[in-house]
Design a protein around this motif. Structure first.
Motif, PDB file in Angstrom:
ATOM      1  N   VAL A 150       0.847  -1.199   0.000  1.00 58.58           N
ATOM      2  CA  VAL A 150       0.000   0.000   0.000  1.00 58.58           C
ATOM      3  C   VAL A 150       0.877   1.241   0.000  1.00 58.58           C
ATOM      4  CG1 VAL A 150      -1.755   1.333   1.222  1.00 58.58           C
ATOM      5  CG2 VAL A 150      -1.888  -1.161   1.203  1.00 58.58           C
ATOM      6  N   GLU A 151       0.774   2.017  -1.073  1.00 59.70           N
ATOM      7  CA  GLU A 151       1.507   3.279  -1.182  1.00 59.70           C
ATOM      8  C   GLU A 151       0.532   4.432  -1.334  1.00 59.70           C
ATOM      9  OE1 GLU A 151       5.869   2.393  -3.183  1.00 59.70           O
ATOM     10  OE2 GLU A 151       4.233   3.025  -4.471  1.00 59.70           O
ATOM     11  N   GLY A 152       0.934   5.578  -0.828  1.00 57.11           N
ATOM     12  CA  GLY A 152       0.170   6.800  -1.016  1.00 57.11           C
ATOM     13  C   GLY A 152       1.037   7.828  -1.696  1.00 57.11           C
ATOM     14  N   LEU A 153       0.413   8.906  -2.166  1.00 54.40           N
ATOM     15  CA  LEU A 153       1.153   9.960  -2.860  1.00 54.40           C
ATOM     16  C   LEU A 153       1.011  11.285  -2.132  1.00 54.40           C
ATOM     17  CD1 LEU A 153       2.676  11.127  -5.359  1.00 54.40           C
ATOM     18  CD2 LEU A 153       0.417  11.530  -6.371  1.00 54.40           C
ATOM     19  N   VAL A 154       2.166  11.900  -1.879  1.00 51.39           N
ATOM     20  CA  VAL A 154       2.182  13.274  -1.379  1.00 51.39           C
ATOM     21  C   VAL A 154       2.483  14.170  -2.567  1.00 51.39           C
ATOM     22  CG1 VAL A 154       3.078  14.846   0.359  1.00 51.39           C
ATOM     23  CG2 VAL A 154       3.276  12.393   0.712  1.00 51.39           C
ATOM     24  N   HIS A 155       1.485  14.915  -3.022  1.00 53.65           N
ATOM     25  CA  HIS A 155       1.705  15.816  -4.144  1.00 53.65           C
ATOM     26  C   HIS A 155       2.614  16.952  -3.695  1.00 53.65           C
ATOM     27  CE1 HIS A 155       0.792  18.767  -7.332  1.00 53.65           C
ATOM     28  NE2 HIS A 155       0.613  17.692  -8.078  1.00 53.65           N
ATOM     29  N   ILE A 156       3.380  17.489  -4.632  1.00 56.63           N
ATOM     30  CA  ILE A 156       4.337  18.548  -4.293  1.00 56.63           C
ATOM     31  C   ILE A 156       3.645  19.747  -3.634  1.00 56.63           C
ATOM     32  CG2 ILE A 156       4.199  19.609  -6.604  1.00 56.63           C
ATOM     33  CD1 ILE A 156       7.250  20.183  -6.319  1.00 56.63           C
ATOM     34  N   SER A 157       2.378  19.972  -3.984  1.00 56.32           N
ATOM     35  CA  SER A 157       1.631  21.100  -3.399  1.00 56.32           C
ATOM     36  C   SER A 157       1.247  20.848  -1.949  1.00 56.32           C
ATOM     37  CB  SER A 157       0.369  21.375  -4.225  1.00 56.32           C
ATOM     38  OG  SER A 157      -0.498  20.251  -4.190  1.00 56.32           O
ATOM     39  N   GLU A 158       1.386  19.577  -1.493  1.00 56.19           N
ATOM     40  CA  GLU A 158       1.038  19.219  -0.120  1.00 56.19           C
ATOM     41  C   GLU A 158       2.260  19.034   0.777  1.00 56.19           C
ATOM     42  OE1 GLU A 158      -1.855  19.146   1.343  1.00 56.19           O
ATOM     43  OE2 GLU A 158      -2.998  19.641  -0.470  1.00 56.19           O
ATOM     44  N   ASP A 185      -8.981   6.024  -2.241  1.00 59.19           N
ATOM     45  CA  ASP A 185      -9.743   5.468  -3.358  1.00 59.19           C
ATOM     46  C   ASP A 185      -9.253   4.035  -3.559  1.00 59.19           C
ATOM     47  OD1 ASP A 185     -10.891   4.716  -5.747  1.00 59.19           O
ATOM     48  OD2 ASP A 185     -10.621   6.660  -6.706  1.00 59.19           O
ATOM     49  N   THR A 186      -9.964   3.083  -2.934  1.00 58.86           N
ATOM     50  CA  THR A 186      -9.516   1.682  -2.986  1.00 58.86           C
ATOM     51  C   THR A 186      -9.677   1.084  -4.380  1.00 58.86           C
ATOM     52  OG1 THR A 186     -11.692   0.984  -2.183  1.00 58.86           O
ATOM     53  CG2 THR A 186      -9.945   1.251  -0.546  1.00 58.86           C
ATOM     54  N   GLU A 187     -10.666   1.521  -5.145  1.00 58.82           N
ATOM     55  CA  GLU A 187     -10.874   0.977  -6.489  1.00 58.82           C
ATOM     56  C   GLU A 187      -9.702   1.310  -7.404  1.00 58.82           C
ATOM     57  OE1 GLU A 187     -14.552   1.992  -8.233  1.00 58.82           O
ATOM     58  OE2 GLU A 187     -15.776   1.057  -6.661  1.00 58.82           O
ATOM     59  N   ARG A 188      -9.213   2.533  -7.306  1.00 59.34           N
ATOM     60  CA  ARG A 188      -8.072   2.951  -8.132  1.00 59.34           C
ATOM     61  C   ARG A 188      -6.743   2.753  -7.400  1.00 59.34           C
ATOM     62  NH1 ARG A 188      -9.543   8.920  -9.856  1.00 59.34           N
ATOM     63  NH2 ARG A 188      -7.806   8.652 -11.308  1.00 59.34           N
ATOM     64  N   ARG A 189      -6.848   2.246  -6.170  1.00 58.27           N
ATOM     65  CA  ARG A 189      -5.662   1.995  -5.334  1.00 58.27           C
ATOM     66  C   ARG A 189      -4.813   3.257  -5.195  1.00 58.27           C
ATOM     67  NH1 ARG A 189      -3.727  -4.103  -7.126  1.00 58.27           N
ATOM     68  NH2 ARG A 189      -5.707  -5.127  -6.610  1.00 58.27           N
ATOM     69  N   ARG A 190      -5.471   4.329  -4.732  1.00 57.34           N
ATOM     70  CA  ARG A 190      -4.772   5.598  -4.545  1.00 57.34           C
ATOM     71  C   ARG A 190      -5.105   6.179  -3.173  1.00 57.34           C
ATOM     72  NH1 ARG A 190      -5.523   8.774 -10.361  1.00 57.34           N
ATOM     73  NH2 ARG A 190      -4.327   7.289 -11.617  1.00 57.34           N
ATOM     74  N   ILE A 191      -4.090   6.709  -2.520  1.00 54.27           N
ATOM     75  CA  ILE A 191      -4.272   7.403  -1.255  1.00 54.27           C
ATOM     76  C   ILE A 191      -3.550   8.738  -1.360  1.00 54.27           C
ATOM     77  CG2 ILE A 191      -3.810   7.394   1.228  1.00 54.27           C
ATOM     78  CD1 ILE A 191      -3.932   4.380   1.190  1.00 54.27           C
ATOM     79  N   GLY A 192      -4.311   9.812  -1.150  1.00 53.43           N
ATOM     80  CA  GLY A 192      -3.718  11.147  -1.160  1.00 53.43           C
ATOM     81  C   GLY A 192      -3.246  11.516   0.230  1.00 53.43           C
TER      82      GLY A 192
END
Length: 205
Positions: A150-158, A185-192
């Motif tokens: 499980v990976e999440g993304l920290v956008h540069i703006s955050e 978003d578990t369907e797209r496997r994304r965590i902000g």
């Protein structure tokens, strides 16, 4: 005692040449034919890793080679199959696809493990605080592993309330960091994720 194929016979000289390898090839083909009669998607086998490639591994499931793609080894990111597998190793695999016309068997390992994303929505709720390790840095942000698979993304703006020109000015690979969950978003496997929202917001001048 062993089975062999007669490749040359000379009665006058009383010579007989036989091939054990050809006999093994025949036995392997016979075993493959029998196995194909009973193969079904979803079956599980104890298999032996035959050959490791950059993109996966060929695996013997009992006289027949199947292919284990690198993306089917683990729910976690695997850069090279040799990180997890070694030639001659016994592993558990599941048949995920069959192509009888091309004699192709697609196998998976991760299907025998629990998908970590199935619990992600309850584990990582919006607004919660989590700790993870930075795995990859891109121009637009950084990927952070919260748990294996499980990976999440920290956008540069955050990253900060102030403008950040480069992600590496704030984060480094392998750095442990505390973050706030913005969206799951578990369907797209994304965590902000956000780093700045755990900081005190600067007062307007």
């Amino acid at each position: 005692k062993l089975r062999a194929v007669i490749t040359e016979a000379n009665p006058k000289k009383r010579n007989l040449i036989v091939s054990r390898r050809q006999s093994l090839d025949i036995e392997r083909r016979e075993a493959a034919e029998e196995l194909w009669k009973t193969l079904e998607v979803g079956q599980t086998f104890t298999a032996t890793v035959s050959t490791i490639k950059d993109y996966g591994a060929f695996v013997d499931i009992g006289g027949v080679d199947g292919f284990l793609h690198i993306g089917e080894i683990s729910w976690s990111r695997v850069s090279h199959p040799s990180e997890v597998l070694t030639e001659g190793q016994e592993i558990q695999v599941r048949v995920i696809k069959l192509d009888a016309e091309k004699n192709r068997i697609s196998l998976g390992m991760k299907q025998l493990m629990e998908n970590p994303w199935s619990l992600a929505a309850s584990t990582y709720s919006n607004g919660s605080t989590v700790t993870g390790k930075v795995t990859r840095i891109m121009d637009f942000g950084a990927f952070v592993e919260l748990e294996p698979g499980v990976e999440g993304l920290v956008h540069i703006s955050e990253l900060d309330y102030q403008r950040v020109n480069k992600v590496t000015d704030v984060l480094k690979v392998d750095q442990e960091v505390e973050l706030k969950v913005l969206e799951v978003d578990t369907e797209r496997r994304r965590i902000g994720l956000s780093l700045k929202q755990l900081m005190e917001k600067p007062q307007a001048p």
